[in-house]
Each structure stands twice: as C-alpha cells, then as structure tokens.
Design an enzyme around this catalytic site. Structure first.
Site, PDB file in Angstrom:
ATOM      1  N   SER A   1     -50.890  70.073  -3.234  1.00 49.97           N
ATOM      2  CA  SER A   1     -51.092  68.806  -3.954  1.00 49.97           C
ATOM      3  C   SER A   1     -52.177  68.015  -3.243  1.00 49.97           C
ATOM      4  O   SER A   1     -52.398  68.204  -2.024  1.00 49.97           O
ATOM      5  CB  SER A   1     -49.785  67.997  -3.931  1.00 49.97           C
ATOM      6  OG  SER A   1     -50.017  66.670  -4.377  1.00 49.97           O
TER       7      SER A   1
ATOM      8  N   TYR B   1     -42.452  64.063   0.543  1.00 45.77           N
ATOM      9  CA  TYR B   1     -43.147  64.911  -0.437  1.00 45.77           C
ATOM     10  C   TYR B   1     -44.507  65.341   0.125  1.00 45.77           C
ATOM     11  O   TYR B   1     -44.867  66.524   0.098  1.00 45.77           O
ATOM     12  CB  TYR B   1     -43.318  64.164  -1.766  1.00 45.77           C
ATOM     13  CG  TYR B   1     -44.087  64.977  -2.779  1.00 45.77           C
ATOM     14  CD1 TYR B   1     -43.520  66.097  -3.381  1.00 45.77           C
ATOM     15  CD2 TYR B   1     -45.404  64.644  -3.115  1.00 45.77           C
ATOM     16  CE1 TYR B   1     -44.241  66.860  -4.292  1.00 45.77           C
ATOM     17  CE2 TYR B   1     -46.133  65.404  -4.015  1.00 45.77           C
ATOM     18  CZ  TYR B   1     -45.545  66.510  -4.617  1.00 45.77           C
ATOM     19  OH  TYR B   1     -46.261  67.267  -5.506  1.00 45.77           O
TER      20      TYR B   1
HETATM   21  N1  LIG Z   1     -47.310  66.811 -11.646  1.00 47.08           N
HETATM   22  C1  LIG Z   1     -48.116  66.419 -10.683  1.00 47.08           C
HETATM   23  O1  LIG Z   1     -48.694  65.314 -10.760  1.00 47.08           O
HETATM   24  C2  LIG Z   1     -48.372  67.298  -9.499  1.00 47.08           C
HETATM   25  C3  LIG Z   1     -49.421  66.954  -8.631  1.00 47.08           C
HETATM   26  C4  LIG Z   1     -49.657  67.747  -7.518  1.00 47.08           C
HETATM   27  C5  LIG Z   1     -48.897  68.878  -7.284  1.00 47.08           C
HETATM   28  N2  LIG Z   1     -47.876  69.196  -8.138  1.00 47.08           N
HETATM   29  C6  LIG Z   1     -47.071  70.379  -7.815  1.00 47.08           C
HETATM   30  O2  LIG Z   1     -47.070  71.248  -8.929  1.00 47.08           O
HETATM   31  C7  LIG Z   1     -45.897  72.050  -8.910  1.00 47.08           C
HETATM   32  C8  LIG Z   1     -45.260  72.057 -10.297  1.00 47.08           C
HETATM   33  O3  LIG Z   1     -44.879  70.746 -10.612  1.00 47.08           O
HETATM   34  P1  LIG Z   1     -44.894  70.167 -12.096  1.00 47.08           P
HETATM   35  O4  LIG Z   1     -45.646  68.893 -12.023  1.00 47.08           O
HETATM   36  O5  LIG Z   1     -45.286  71.200 -13.079  1.00 47.08           O
HETATM   37  O6  LIG Z   1     -43.349  69.778 -12.214  1.00 47.08           O
HETATM   38  P2  LIG Z   1     -42.237  70.052 -13.353  1.00 47.08           P
HETATM   39  O7  LIG Z   1     -42.808  69.842 -14.713  1.00 47.08           O
HETATM   40  O8  LIG Z   1     -41.069  69.245 -12.932  1.00 47.08           O
HETATM   41  O9  LIG Z   1     -41.919  71.609 -13.176  1.00 47.08           O
HETATM   42  C9  LIG Z   1     -41.266  72.067 -12.011  1.00 47.08           C
HETATM   43  C10 LIG Z   1     -40.798  73.488 -12.233  1.00 47.08           C
HETATM   44  O10 LIG Z   1     -40.194  73.960 -11.023  1.00 47.08           O
HETATM   45  C11 LIG Z   1     -38.887  74.463 -11.321  1.00 47.08           C
HETATM   46  N3  LIG Z   1     -38.040  74.302 -10.155  1.00 47.08           N
HETATM   47  C12 LIG Z   1     -37.669  73.161  -9.521  1.00 47.08           C
HETATM   48  N4  LIG Z   1     -36.849  73.419  -8.507  1.00 47.08           N
HETATM   49  C13 LIG Z   1     -36.675  74.770  -8.489  1.00 47.08           C
HETATM   50  C14 LIG Z   1     -35.904  75.659  -7.689  1.00 47.08           C
HETATM   51  N5  LIG Z   1     -35.126  75.214  -6.685  1.00 47.08           N
HETATM   52  N6  LIG Z   1     -35.983  76.987  -7.958  1.00 47.08           N
HETATM   53  C15 LIG Z   1     -36.737  77.451  -8.969  1.00 47.08           C
HETATM   54  N7  LIG Z   1     -37.485  76.657  -9.754  1.00 47.08           N
HETATM   55  C16 LIG Z   1     -37.439  75.333  -9.530  1.00 47.08           C
HETATM   56  C17 LIG Z   1     -38.444  73.660 -12.550  1.00 47.08           C
HETATM   57  O11 LIG Z   1     -37.445  74.311 -13.334  1.00 47.08           O
HETATM   58  P3  LIG Z   1     -35.868  74.141 -13.053  1.00 47.08           P
HETATM   59  O12 LIG Z   1     -35.630  72.690 -12.785  1.00 47.08           O
HETATM   60  O13 LIG Z   1     -35.199  74.649 -14.277  1.00 47.08           O
HETATM   61  O14 LIG Z   1     -35.572  74.988 -11.862  1.00 47.08           O
HETATM   62  C18 LIG Z   1     -39.749  73.603 -13.315  1.00 47.08           C
HETATM   63  O15 LIG Z   1     -39.943  74.806 -14.024  1.00 47.08           O
HETATM   64  C19 LIG Z   1     -44.989  71.452  -7.821  1.00 47.08           C
HETATM   65  O16 LIG Z   1     -45.077  72.258  -6.665  1.00 47.08           O
HETATM   66  C20 LIG Z   1     -45.607  70.080  -7.558  1.00 47.08           C
HETATM   67  O17 LIG Z   1     -45.400  69.641  -6.241  1.00 47.08           O
HETATM   68  C21 LIG Z   1     -47.598  68.444  -9.244  1.00 47.08           C
END
Ligand SMILES: NC(=O)c1ccc[n+]([C@@H]2O[C@H](COP(=O)([O-])OP(=O)(O)OC[C@H]3O[C@@H](n4cnc5c(N)ncnc54)[C@H](OP(=O)(O)O)[C@@H]3O)[C@@H](O)[C@H]2O)c1
Length: 263
Positions: A139, A152
């Site tokens: 991130s 985080y």
């Molecule tokens: N959105 C942002 O602004 C942003 C910015 C920088 C980096 N990121 C990074 O991008 C990645 C994806 O995030 P996102 O924004 O796409 O979030 P999201 O929409 O909340 O998706 C998160 C995914 O991870 C899964 N997950 C969560 N805990 C888990 C576990 N213990 N085991 C297996 N799967 C799990 C969730 O499904 P379940 O809950 O069903 O398990 C979901 O499919 C993360 O690593 C986040 O830190 C996001």
C-alpha cells in the site's frame, strides 16, 4: 510472463475489491484462476461469471493450515501454479490508543502472516519448475504511514520489506516478485467503518479496483519490480529520504490530519 491460456493463477482476497478485479482480469486473458477468501458464497458467485474453470477455495490466510491446504488443492487440480497474487488484507483505522488490541492482532495476522504463509505455500511449486511470478499487494501506507493507521501502515511496510528482499533472493531461480502500492481504491476495505474514517481519507480520491487489476497484469507481463497506482503514490517513497518534505506534501494534498507534526 505472458498472462494467457495455460497460466495457473491463485488470487487471495478474490471475492471483493482489488482481488476480485484481478481475478476477473486474469480469467479474461485465459488464465485458470484459483479464488481464495473466507466467504464461500461470494467466491462461488464470482466463479460462475468467470471463464476458464475457476477453482473456488474458501480459506483463511491467517491460518497456515488453511491456506496451505488451499494452495495444495489448487496446484493439484490445476496441475501447477505459475502466478500468485497475495492480496488478501484488511484495515481498521482509528487512534492507536483507542484501538482494540484485537484489531491490531487481526491486521498483523492477515496482512503480514497471511502474506508470508501464502507465499511460502506457493513458492515451492514455482521453484520446482523454475517458473513463477509472485505479486504482493502492499500500500502507499507501506511507504509513508498515516495517523489513525499506525498498525495498518506497519503491516503494509512489512509486506513491502518482505517482497523487496524476496525479489533479490529469488534472482536466477525463474521466479520473480512485484510489489504493488495502491493509493485509495474503491473497495470494501472500509465498509465496516465508513462513518469513522480519518479526515485525510477522502472518497473523492478513490480509483476503481479495475485500474489496480490492470496495473497488476501489466506489471506481471513486464516483470516490474513495483507498481504505484495511481502513479502519484510513488511520491510517498520520498518519506525515506525527506520525511519533512513528505509531511508538507501530504498535508497540502490531504489537510493537516495527514501530518499534524512538522518537526
Ligand atoms: N482499498 C484501498 O484503498 C487499498 C489501498 C492500498 C492497499 N490496499 C490493499 O489491497 C488489498 C485488497 O484490499 P481491498 O481494498 O480490495 O479490500 P476488500 O474489498 O475488503 O477485499 C478484501 C478481500 O480479502 C479477503 N480477506 C480478508 N481477510 C481474509 C482472510 N483472513 N483470509 C482470506 N481472505 C481474506 C476478503 O474476503 P473475506 O472477507 O470473505 O475473507 C476480500 O475478498 C489489501 O491487502 C489492502 O491492504 C487497499
């Protein structure tokens, strides 16, 4: 590595947001995808929409046994694994002092240990065939952490360090590593706390998950060391050299809550 039919790609966190968009992008290019998340129903619904016989693998990346079993199952059903997108993660924002320690523990377990377990489980399959590509989703917060995101940010910096060193370690093995630094992305990451986000986090700045997914596919095909989406996220890397300048920059862009101290 070309993303094309014959490539077997495992995506964690595939049910929502960046992981879902990435699984869709990979499947659209003909890859056979393995879909990992905890929620089976969402994965099954996604799989029904994807080409190429996707494999649904409900698993919890923070449990070593659970993710190891999922990776083994995918490698067996698909006959191997060439591409891994270690993306599953979660965020709890809030002042550290007020934050339940369980939230901090969960972020460390999922974002740090979950990534390490996932890569560890998949790496042997890639090394055996001297072919593979690992994508670790860090991130912008892994480059410069923000107030209300102390833990985080720490987890995402851990992902960055892990992936950076691994890329060098795997030199000459046929396995490569890309680190992804998304900025603010539309997803479900903050759905559980939309009414309690820090002031500097503004929804008008978000980009679609599909943009990150396209950047991931391009980075794999070009074997890029890192990818910043949007490109301005790269500026947060200045923090290592010029932290005060970076504070001024983020305060100018996101207001004083992004950098309350300037000394
Ligand atoms: N959105 C942002 O602004 C942003 C910015 C920088 C980096 N990121 C990074 O991008 C990645 C994806 O995030 P996102 O924004 O796409 O979030 P999201 O929409 O909340 O998706 C998160 C995914 O991870 C899964 N997950 C969560 N805990 C888990 C576990 N213990 N085991 C297996 N799967 C799990 C969730 O499904 P379940 O809950 O069903 O398990 C979901 O499919 C993360 O690593 C986040 O830190 C996001």
């Amino acid at each position: 590595m070309r993303v094309e039919p014959g490539v077997r790609a495992l995506v964690t966190g595939a049910s929502k947001g960046i992981g879902r968009a990435t699984a869709e992008a990979l499947a659209a290019r003909g890859a056979r995808v393995g879909l990992v998340a905890r929620g089976e129903d969402e994965l099954a619904a996604l799989a029904a929409d994807l080409h190429g016989d996707p494999v649904v693998m409900p698993a919890d990346v923070s449990s070593r046994e659970s993710i190891e079993a999922a990776v083994e199952r995918f490698a067996e059903e698909a006959g191997g694994i060439e591409l891994l997108v270690a993306n599953a993660g979660l965020a709890h924002y809030g002042p550290f002092f007020d934050q339940p320690i369980e939230n901090a523990e969960e972020m460390v377990r999922v974002n740090v240990l979950g990534t390490i377990y996932t890569v560890s489980a998949a790496l042997g399959h890639m090394r055996d065939r001297a072919r593979g590509h690992i994508v670790v989703v860090s991130s912008g917060a892994g480059l410069r952490a923000f107030p209300w995101g102390a833990v985080y940010g720490a987890t995402k910096a851990a992902d960055r360090g892990f992936a950076e060193a691994l890329r060098h370690e795997l030199s000459g093995t046929g396995v490569s590593v890309t680190t992804v630094y998304p900025g603010e992305v539309e997803s479900d990451l903050h759905s559980h706390q939309r009414d309690r986000l820090p002031d500097w986090r503004r929804d008008e700045n978000t980009i679609p998950s599909e943009r990150v997914a396209d950047a991931i596919v391009a980075a794999v095909e070009e074997d890029r060391r890192e990818v910043f989406v949007p490109p301005a996220v790269r500026a947060l890397g200045l923090n290592g050299l010029a932290p005060r300048l970076t504070d001024r920059l983020v305060a100018a862009m996101r207001g004083p809550t992004a950098a309350p101290r300037r000394d």
